[in-house]
Design an enzyme around this catalytic site. Structure first.
Site, PDB file in Angstrom:
ATOM      1  N   ASP A  27       0.828  -1.211   0.000  1.00 47.51           N
ATOM      2  CA  ASP A  27       0.000   0.000   0.000  1.00 47.51           C
ATOM      3  C   ASP A  27       0.862   1.261   0.000  1.00 47.51           C
ATOM      4  O   ASP A  27       0.711   2.137   0.862  1.00 47.51           O
ATOM      5  CB  ASP A  27      -0.928   0.034   1.216  1.00 47.51           C
ATOM      6  CG  ASP A  27      -1.761  -1.221   1.352  1.00 47.51           C
ATOM      7  OD1 ASP A  27      -2.146  -1.780   0.322  1.00 47.51           O
ATOM      8  OD2 ASP A  27      -2.025  -1.638   2.490  1.00 47.51           O
ATOM      9  N   GLU A  51     -11.109  -1.729  -2.810  1.00 47.55           N
ATOM     10  CA  GLU A  51     -10.500  -0.923  -1.763  1.00 47.55           C
ATOM     11  C   GLU A  51      -9.401  -0.044  -2.371  1.00 47.55           C
ATOM     12  O   GLU A  51      -9.272   0.052  -3.597  1.00 47.55           O
ATOM     13  CB  GLU A  51      -9.924  -1.816  -0.656  1.00 47.55           C
ATOM     14  CG  GLU A  51      -8.978  -2.891  -1.138  1.00 47.55           C
ATOM     15  CD  GLU A  51      -8.698  -3.948  -0.074  1.00 47.55           C
ATOM     16  OE1 GLU A  51      -9.365  -3.946   0.973  1.00 47.55           O
ATOM     17  OE2 GLU A  51      -7.796  -4.781  -0.298  1.00 47.55           O
TER      18      GLU A  51
END
Length: 313
Positions: free
Chosen positions: A42, A206
């Site tokens: 991420d 997401e």
């Protein structure tokens, strides 16, 4: 749905000579040649002055990397490496934090991030601010948004963006009923007003990232499952809108709220499950899983171009 393997253990793997991620230098190919500490999950990238920064998911606070040129990366000192007292209410008293989003706003460095546990909607998005990223005098601003098991959304994967009028927004969400955005108070940087639903997908969605280019807002998302070894299905998809609040349509005209999203990258061969994307200085950073090395997540950066109004590598 977040990275759960021990980050310190994986960080050691990131220094094992992975400069071969791209066959050609950046000047000759869209995908950059990278070296140094490349294990990441991420990643959020921002360029402050002449220094490139990456903030990332970590099991000890927020992981930080830096580079003089965006190609050779060094692991820095984690932000809030010992954790913060309020995190325990959301992540079981652990020190981990997820999916940070690093920017500069009104002359100050800001970072949003999430605290939660894998698969839970009992989550919170926190905010910290500093004089600058380089100075690193971070101040905890606490929770800006939270969710519980009874809510229809998950308060993780924050993304800060600014619309054409200079109004800041926070986009967030994971699985559940999808991705949302909410207007932020320009002073407190906390939500102010109604939320807007931007995207959903029953197979998982997401890690939203919103950017402007030309007359459009572009919504990038990570679809599928991030962390299931060979069965990971993460892929980066996108849509565009003339409004920050949508609707975001893919190249076939399908609304992302209805499962739309044109795939930018799906991964194949050694490098699978790309996701956790962000964009800075015309380049997209994301992680991919190394199928030859225990599915370790590795940093990739590529030039992001637009062709006929649509993003491409």
């Amino acid at each position: 749905m977040r990275f759960t393997l021990p980050f310190k253990q994986l960080a050691a793997l990131g220094s094992l000579g992975l400069a071969c991620l791209a066959p050609l230098p950046a000047a000759q190919a869209a995908t950059w040649t990278l070296s140094g500490d490349l294990v990441t999950h991420d990643p959020s990238m921002f360029v402050e002055g002449s220094t490139w920064w990456v903030f990332e998911t970590s099991d000890t606070g927020l992981g930080v990397k830096y580079s003089a040129d965006g190609h050779k990366w060094t692991q820095g000192v984690s932000l809030f490496g010992g954790g913060l007292s309020w995190w325990g209410a959301y992540n079981g008293n652990t020190k981990s934090a997820w999916a940070p989003d690093i920017h500069v706003w009104n002359g100050k460095a800001i970072v949003y991030y999430a605290v939660s546990t894998f698969g839970s909607r009992h989550s919170a998005i926190g905010l910290a601010t500093a004089t600058s990223i380089a100075k690193g005098d971070w101040v905890d601003r606490g929770v800006v948004l939270s969710s519980n098991t009874s809510d229809d959304f998950n308060a993780i994967d924050p993304n800060f963006s600014v619309d054409a009028s200079g109004q800041p927004w926070l986009t967030y969400g994971s699985w559940s009923t999808g991705i949302y955005t909410v207007r932020l108070d320009a002073g407190t940087l906390k939500p102010s007003g109604s939320r807007y639903r931007l995207a959903a997908d029953s197979t998982g969605i997401e890690n939203a990232f919103v950017m402007r280019n030309g007359g459009y807002y572009y919504l990038f998302v990570s679809k599928g499952t991030c962390c299931d070894g060979a069965n990971s299905t993460y892929r980066i998809a996108y849509g565009r809108s003339t409004s920050m609040t949508g609707p975001y349509l893919d190249k076939n005209g399908v609304n992302m709220v209805n499962g739309g999203g044109t795939v930018l990258e799906a991964g194949a061969g050694r490098w699978i499950a790309p996701g956790g994307e962000s964009v800075a200085n015309g380049a997209m950073i994301r992680h991919k899983k190394d199928s030859t090395n225990n599915y370790t997540p590795i940093m990739f950066i590529s030039d992001l171009a637009f062709s006929n109004g649509w993003p491409t590598f």
